[in-house]
Design a protein around this motif. Structure first.
Motif, PDB file in Angstrom:
ATOM      1  N   HIS A 132       0.834  -1.205   0.000  1.00 41.79           N
ATOM      2  CA  HIS A 132       0.000   0.000   0.000  1.00 41.79           C
ATOM      3  C   HIS A 132       0.867   1.252   0.000  1.00 41.79           C
ATOM      4  O   HIS A 132       0.559   2.239  -0.684  1.00 41.79           O
ATOM      5  N   GLN A 133       1.946   1.234   0.757  1.00 36.54           N
ATOM      6  CA  GLN A 133       2.842   2.389   0.792  1.00 36.54           C
ATOM      7  C   GLN A 133       3.493   2.609  -0.576  1.00 36.54           C
ATOM      8  O   GLN A 133       3.632   3.749  -1.027  1.00 36.54           O
ATOM      9  N   LEU A 134       3.882   1.548  -1.234  1.00 42.91           N
ATOM     10  CA  LEU A 134       4.485   1.671  -2.566  1.00 42.91           C
ATOM     11  C   LEU A 134       3.475   2.206  -3.565  1.00 42.91           C
ATOM     12  O   LEU A 134       3.809   3.037  -4.426  1.00 42.91           O
ATOM     13  N   ARG A 135       2.228   1.748  -3.479  1.00 38.59           N
ATOM     14  CA  ARG A 135       1.196   2.247  -4.379  1.00 38.59           C
ATOM     15  C   ARG A 135       0.987   3.743  -4.178  1.00 38.59           C
ATOM     16  O   ARG A 135       0.894   4.505  -5.146  1.00 38.59           O
ATOM     17  N   GLU A 136       0.925   4.168  -2.923  1.00 41.10           N
ATOM     18  CA  GLU A 136       0.728   5.589  -2.644  1.00 41.10           C
ATOM     19  C   GLU A 136       1.902   6.424  -3.132  1.00 41.10           C
ATOM     20  O   GLU A 136       1.745   7.605  -3.457  1.00 41.10           O
ATOM     21  N   ALA A 137       3.087   5.807  -3.201  1.00 36.69           N
ATOM     22  CA  ALA A 137       4.267   6.521  -3.680  1.00 36.69           C
ATOM     23  C   ALA A 137       4.356   6.562  -5.200  1.00 36.69           C
ATOM     24  O   ALA A 137       5.204   7.266  -5.751  1.00 36.69           O
ATOM     25  N   GLY A 138       3.497   5.787  -5.894  1.00 35.57           N
ATOM     26  CA  GLY A 138       3.471   5.829  -7.355  1.00 35.57           C
ATOM     27  C   GLY A 138       3.854   4.556  -8.061  1.00 35.57           C
ATOM     28  O   GLY A 138       4.043   4.561  -9.287  1.00 35.57           O
ATOM     29  N   ALA A 139       3.959   3.434  -7.350  1.00 37.69           N
ATOM     30  CA  ALA A 139       4.286   2.164  -8.008  1.00 37.69           C
ATOM     31  C   ALA A 139       3.177   1.769  -8.983  1.00 37.69           C
ATOM     32  O   ALA A 139       1.997   1.942  -8.692  1.00 37.69           O
ATOM     33  N   LYS A 140       3.563   1.228 -10.143  1.00 40.62           N
ATOM     34  CA  LYS A 140       2.617   0.830 -11.186  1.00 40.62           C
ATOM     35  C   LYS A 140       2.740  -0.667 -11.457  1.00 40.62           C
ATOM     36  O   LYS A 140       3.839  -1.193 -11.599  1.00 40.62           O
ATOM     37  N   ALA A 144      -0.969  -1.304 -15.943  1.00 40.69           N
ATOM     38  CA  ALA A 144      -0.842   0.132 -16.188  1.00 40.69           C
ATOM     39  C   ALA A 144      -0.405   0.442 -17.615  1.00 40.69           C
ATOM     40  O   ALA A 144      -0.607   1.559 -18.098  1.00 40.69           O
ATOM     41  N   ALA A 145       0.197  -0.523 -18.317  1.00 40.70           N
ATOM     42  CA  ALA A 145       0.635  -0.307 -19.698  1.00 40.70           C
ATOM     43  C   ALA A 145       0.771  -1.653 -20.391  1.00 40.70           C
ATOM     44  O   ALA A 145       1.107  -2.659 -19.758  1.00 40.70           O
ATOM     45  N   LEU A 146       0.522  -1.663 -21.688  1.00 45.08           N
ATOM     46  CA  LEU A 146       0.575  -2.903 -22.450  1.00 45.08           C
ATOM     47  C   LEU A 146       1.973  -3.509 -22.467  1.00 45.08           C
ATOM     48  O   LEU A 146       2.130  -4.728 -22.546  1.00 45.08           O
ATOM     49  N   ILE A 147       2.999  -2.652 -22.375  1.00 44.98           N
ATOM     50  CA  ILE A 147       4.367  -3.165 -22.437  1.00 44.98           C
ATOM     51  C   ILE A 147       4.817  -3.759 -21.111  1.00 44.98           C
ATOM     52  O   ILE A 147       5.882  -4.355 -21.035  1.00 44.98           O
ATOM     53  N   TYR A 148       4.028  -3.568 -20.058  1.00 49.30           N
ATOM     54  CA  TYR A 148       4.398  -4.144 -18.763  1.00 49.30           C
ATOM     55  C   TYR A 148       4.024  -5.632 -18.751  1.00 49.30           C
ATOM     56  O   TYR A 148       3.025  -6.039 -19.315  1.00 49.30           O
ATOM     57  N   GLY A 149       4.824  -6.390 -18.055  1.00 47.66           N
ATOM     58  CA  GLY A 149       4.519  -7.805 -17.883  1.00 47.66           C
ATOM     59  C   GLY A 149       4.956  -8.229 -16.495  1.00 47.66           C
ATOM     60  O   GLY A 149       5.657  -9.218 -16.337  1.00 47.66           O
ATOM     61  N   PHE A 150       4.517  -7.464 -15.503  1.00 44.40           N
ATOM     62  CA  PHE A 150       5.054  -7.606 -14.158  1.00 44.40           C
ATOM     63  C   PHE A 150       4.302  -8.661 -13.352  1.00 44.40           C
ATOM     64  O   PHE A 150       3.080  -8.770 -13.447  1.00 44.40           O
ATOM     65  N   SER A 271       1.371  -8.657 -10.886  1.00 45.07           N
ATOM     66  CA  SER A 271       1.611  -7.568  -9.940  1.00 45.07           C
ATOM     67  C   SER A 271       0.572  -6.488 -10.215  1.00 45.07           C
ATOM     68  O   SER A 271       0.637  -5.787 -11.220  1.00 45.07           O
ATOM     69  N   ARG A 272      -0.397  -6.365  -9.334  1.00 51.37           N
ATOM     70  CA  ARG A 272      -1.451  -5.352  -9.462  1.00 51.37           C
ATOM     71  C   ARG A 272      -1.333  -4.346  -8.318  1.00 51.37           C
ATOM     72  O   ARG A 272      -2.323  -3.913  -7.731  1.00 51.37           O
ATOM     73  N   ILE A 273      -0.104  -3.996  -8.034  1.00 57.46           N
ATOM     74  CA  ILE A 273       0.214  -3.207  -6.861  1.00 57.46           C
ATOM     75  C   ILE A 273      -0.450  -1.837  -6.868  1.00 57.46           C
ATOM     76  O   ILE A 273      -0.679  -1.240  -5.813  1.00 57.46           O
TER      77      ILE A 273
END
Length: 341
Positions: A132-140, A144-150, A271-273
């Motif tokens: 939750h802290q990482l999400r609030e800091a801006g983690a994606k 969030a994007a088609l090129i991501y595969g996290f 990863s749906r952080i």
């Protein structure tokens, strides 16, 4: 470089009045020595520089962060030792100007990764808060994007290196994988990449025919014959290398390395952080379901017989078995994730 040190008084991770609940213990909670089983976690995401992630972690977890090139190592934190780095082998060559420039340009597609030591069930709850802290800091996350595969990887220590501890959970996962992928599909950004391929039907057929009490030796040979790759939703190669590193090296060929350890490498979860409502608990519940099935003789036999009944010599699709699996699991009362229609 001077180490980055957290202040003496570590602020609470989220709510000073509330300690996170421990994650549910697995059906077989202890290992062969009677010690509580643990789970290491790998979390991939974008949106934050690894330096900023290391500082955020020390702020919330305490400890000391040390930088070695592009990598960060955090020690003596509330969660033990953690590592933070860009998830690419090229980071080791970042001193090369051209490589460094390429890494800078490719940061959108290359995730930052946090890797933990094996954690207790209580520590998994603290890590969940940290997400939750990482999400609030801006983690994606991956959507969030088609090129991501996290992804998020769970490295769950085995209860024992014998059929109840290894082959039965493998069989349970293989039998419900189609349902798991249909009931909660992974993001297209990962589905189109080769890193989380479903098990080949030939492997599942061989495992189902061998049954729940097949020897680890036989299952190892079957797995290495049909699926000699790290790129599956459940990667068994670390366990198999722990048992027989030479056999794994021979199956993969020279130049391919596997970190041997007695732990399941469950790498299916996205990863749906950055998504509201997402939690590591959801991914843990999925693995918990695998081991719940593995511990239920009758249900495991029902799924084995059902799979073999559902699949002829040629399998044209996976959706029918996925729906049937959902019905069988709901009928057994082991999941409330719903039927597939």
């Amino acid at each position: 470089m001077e180490p980055v040190r957290a202040p003496r008084v570590v602020p609470p991770m989220r709510d000073a009045t509330k300690t996170p609940d421990a994650f549910a213990s697995l059906p077989q909670a202890g290992d062969a020595d009677g010690a509580p089983r643990r789970c290491g976690v790998e979390i991939e995401f974008s949106g934050l520089h690894e330096d900023a992630v290391a500082k955020l972690l020390t702020r919330h977890l305490g400890g000391t962060a040390r930088q070695d090139g592009a990598d960060w190592t955090l020690e003596d934190t509330r969660l033990g030792k953690l590592q933070v780095y860009l998830d690419t082998a090229l980071r080791k060559k970042a001193e090369n100007a051209m490589v460094a420039r390429g890494l800078q340009l490719g940061r959108d597609a290359i995730p930052v990764e946090i890797v933990t030591e094996p954690l207790t069930m209580a520590d998994l709850g603290h890590l969940d808060q940290l997400c939750h802290q990482l999400r609030e800091a801006g983690a994606k996350g991956t959507s969030a994007a088609l090129i991501y595969g996290f992804g998020v990887h769970l490295n769950v220590s085995v209860a024992s290196m014998d059929p109840p501890g290894v082959t039965r959970p493998l069989l349970a996962y293989a039998l419900i994988e189609d349902w798991m992928r249909h009931a909660h599909p992974i993001d297209d950004s990962r589905r189109l990449l080769p890193f989380t391929a479903p098990y080949p039907t030939s492997l599942v057929r061989a495992l189902a025919r061998a049954g729940a009490d097949a020897s680890l030796r036989d299952v190892s040979e079957t797995y290495l014959h049909h699926a000699p790759s790290r790129n599956h939703g459940l990667d068994m190669l670390p366990i198999l290398a722990h048992r027989n590193a030479e056999a794994v090296t021979q199956a993969l060929g020279q130049g391919h390395s596997v970190s041997a350890r007695p732990a399941f490498h469950f790498r299916l979860p996205d990863s749906r952080i950055d998504e509201d409502g997402w939690s590591l608990r959801h991914e843990w519940r999925r693995w918990h379901l695998v081991e719940t099935i593995a511990a239920d003789d009758a249900l495991l036999d029902t799924l084995c017989n059902g799979w073999l009944d559902d699949h002829g010599a040629i399998t044209l699709g996976r959706s029918h078995w996925a729906r049937r699996t959902g019905d069988l699991l709901a009928g057994a009362g082991v999941t409330d994730m719903g039927h597939l229609r």
